[in-house]
Design an enzyme around this catalytic site. Structure first.
Site, PDB file in Angstrom:
ATOM      1  CG  HIS A  65      37.848  37.407  45.302  1.00  0.00           C
ATOM      2  ND1 HIS A  65      37.145  38.534  44.817  1.00  0.00           N
ATOM      3  CD2 HIS A  65      38.493  37.952  46.640  1.00  0.00           C
ATOM      4  CE1 HIS A  65      37.672  39.412  45.209  1.00  0.00           C
ATOM      5  NE2 HIS A  65      38.000  39.251  46.508  1.00  0.00           N
ATOM      6  CG  HIS A  67      39.125  38.444  49.792  1.00  0.00           C
ATOM      7  ND1 HIS A  67      40.079  39.058  49.171  1.00  0.00           N
ATOM      8  CD2 HIS A  67      39.727  37.568  50.713  1.00  0.00           C
ATOM      9  CE1 HIS A  67      41.316  38.321  49.421  1.00  0.00           C
ATOM     10  NE2 HIS A  67      41.080  37.640  50.276  1.00  0.00           N
ATOM     11  CG  ASP A  69      35.902  43.371  49.903  1.00  0.00           C
ATOM     12  OD1 ASP A  69      36.041  42.098  50.013  1.00  0.00           O
ATOM     13  OD2 ASP A  69      36.498  44.132  49.184  1.00  0.00           O
ATOM     14  CG  HIS A  70      34.356  40.939  46.475  1.00  0.00           C
ATOM     15  ND1 HIS A  70      34.211  41.330  45.205  1.00  0.00           N
ATOM     16  CD2 HIS A  70      35.254  41.539  47.025  1.00  0.00           C
ATOM     17  CE1 HIS A  70      35.500  42.459  45.207  1.00  0.00           C
ATOM     18  NE2 HIS A  70      36.085  42.472  46.426  1.00  0.00           N
ATOM     19  CG  HIS A 140      42.442  39.127  44.683  1.00  0.00           C
ATOM     20  ND1 HIS A 140      43.168  40.337  45.020  1.00  0.00           N
ATOM     21  CD2 HIS A 140      41.558  38.942  45.661  1.00  0.00           C
ATOM     22  CE1 HIS A 140      42.637  40.761  46.006  1.00  0.00           C
ATOM     23  NE2 HIS A 140      41.553  40.168  46.526  1.00  0.00           N
ATOM     24  CG  ASP A 211      38.942  42.433  44.914  1.00  0.00           C
ATOM     25  OD1 ASP A 211      38.182  43.336  44.208  1.00  0.00           O
ATOM     26  OD2 ASP A 211      38.950  42.452  46.055  1.00  0.00           O
ATOM     27  CG  HIS A 269      37.692  46.783  44.711  1.00  0.00           C
ATOM     28  ND1 HIS A 269      38.842  46.957  45.320  1.00  0.00           N
ATOM     29  CD2 HIS A 269      37.038  45.821  45.496  1.00  0.00           C
ATOM     30  CE1 HIS A 269      39.002  45.896  46.355  1.00  0.00           C
ATOM     31  NE2 HIS A 269      37.846  45.352  46.594  1.00  0.00           N
TER      32      HIS A 269
END
Ligand SMILES: [Zn+2]
Ligand SMILES: [Zn+2]
Length: 319
Positions: A65, A67, A69-70, A140, A211, A269
């Protein structure tokens, strides 16, 4: 790399923001001689170097996805691959918006090899000679997918000793038996594949949740996987926060593993509030005994053993 063998290396196991202990989410899987990168948190390329890995055999990047942080590690990695000599096409898959994000991020840079950026639909994303990758929508805060890597089943092992005993000469006849064809020897005897070839072995199955909150579709997709890597951002005392932010607790990850009857669960995570993760592990093990903690630069090696068992070894990379 032969079939029935995979390496899974955790490049980063944290979430949201990096810490001195944990970098951002990214996992490198090696299967059938190719690498797949699952998510690419900021700094993933440094972790690849630290781990002493060579990623010129990277077959694809799969983003769960969008976000930050990914994905924030992706533009830098894509440019570096060119500078490290990559010339062949790289596939990058992720949810809608990935193409726009990467085109903007790379607009002033130079990626000197063909890049195929694909937007994922539920179902098969990648189909390679030895395995396929299936995307499963999870729950998510934004469009997000789990990825299920399914190695194709492996032929049974050829029993050389038995072949010698039966007087089958080293010839194309042996290959025909491995391919499932009965053969006739010069003296008229018939040998069937079952006489000299063991039963087919199950290919490996590796599942990464990305996530997600607890998700029934994921339970189904992870059925009897060899390895499940699952969001375990919080401990149960923060269950409400997990739900509000679209994540899972370690106990919820374990429930998914138990329902799906996987062989191994690795929690992944983690929220930065936990410096000590032993509480998460205790919670998970109460529900699913074969729960373990992922950690940065830990490598899991999975080997098919017999027709459906698993042999596991662990190593820590990067000294
Ligand atoms: Zn995240
Ligand atoms: Zn997220």
């Amino acid at each position: 790399m032969t079939g029935g063998l995979a390496d899974v290396t955790f490049l980063g196991t944290g979430s949201a923001v990096p810490s001195a202990r944990r970098w951002l989410p990214s996992i490198l899987v090696r299967l059938r001689g190719e690498y797949l990168l699952l998510d690419c948190g900021e700094g993933a390329q440094y972790r690849v170097l630290r781990a002493g890995l060579r990623v010129n055999k990277l077959a694809a990047v799969l983003v769960t996805h969008l976000h930050g942080d990914h994905v924030y590690g992706l533009p830098g990695l894509l440019e570096s691959l060119g500078m490290w000599g990559r010339s062949r096409c790289l596939e990058v898959w992720g949810p809608r918006g990935l193409k726009e994000y990467l085109e903007a991020a790379l607009a002033r840079g130079e990626v000197e090899y063909p890049l195929k950026i694909g937007e994922v639909e539920p179902g098969v994303v990648l189909s390679r000679e030895g395995y396929e990758v299936v995307a499963v929508p999870v729950e998510h805060k934004v469009e997000a997918y789990a990825y299920v890597i399914v190695e194709r089943d492996l032929p049974g092992k050829f029993n050389e000793r038995k072949a010698e005993e039966l007087g089958i000469p080293p010839s194309p006849l042996r290959r025909m038996l491995i391919q499932g064809l009965p053969i006739k020897l010069p003296d008229g005897r018939i040998v069937t594949p079952q006489d000299v070839v063991g039963p087919p072995r199950k290919g490996l199955k590796i599942v990464y949740s990305g996530d997600t909150m607890p998700c029934e579709a994921l339970v189904e997709a992870a059925s009897r996987a060899d390895l499940l890597i699952h969001d375990a951002t919080f401990a149960s005392e923060h269950e409400e926060e997990a739900e509000a932010s679209g994540h899972s607790t370690a106990a919820e990850a374990a429930e998914c593993a138990a329902k799906a009857r996987v062989k191994l669960l690795f929690l992944f995570h983690y929220s930065n509030r936990y410096s000590d993760l032993s509480g998460l592990l205790v919670e998970a093990r109460k529900i699913f005994r074969r729960s373990y903690l992922s950690e940065d630069l830990l490598r899991i090696t999975l080997r098919r053993w017999g027709t459906d068992s698993l042999m596991v070894s662990l190593s820590k990379l990067g000294g």
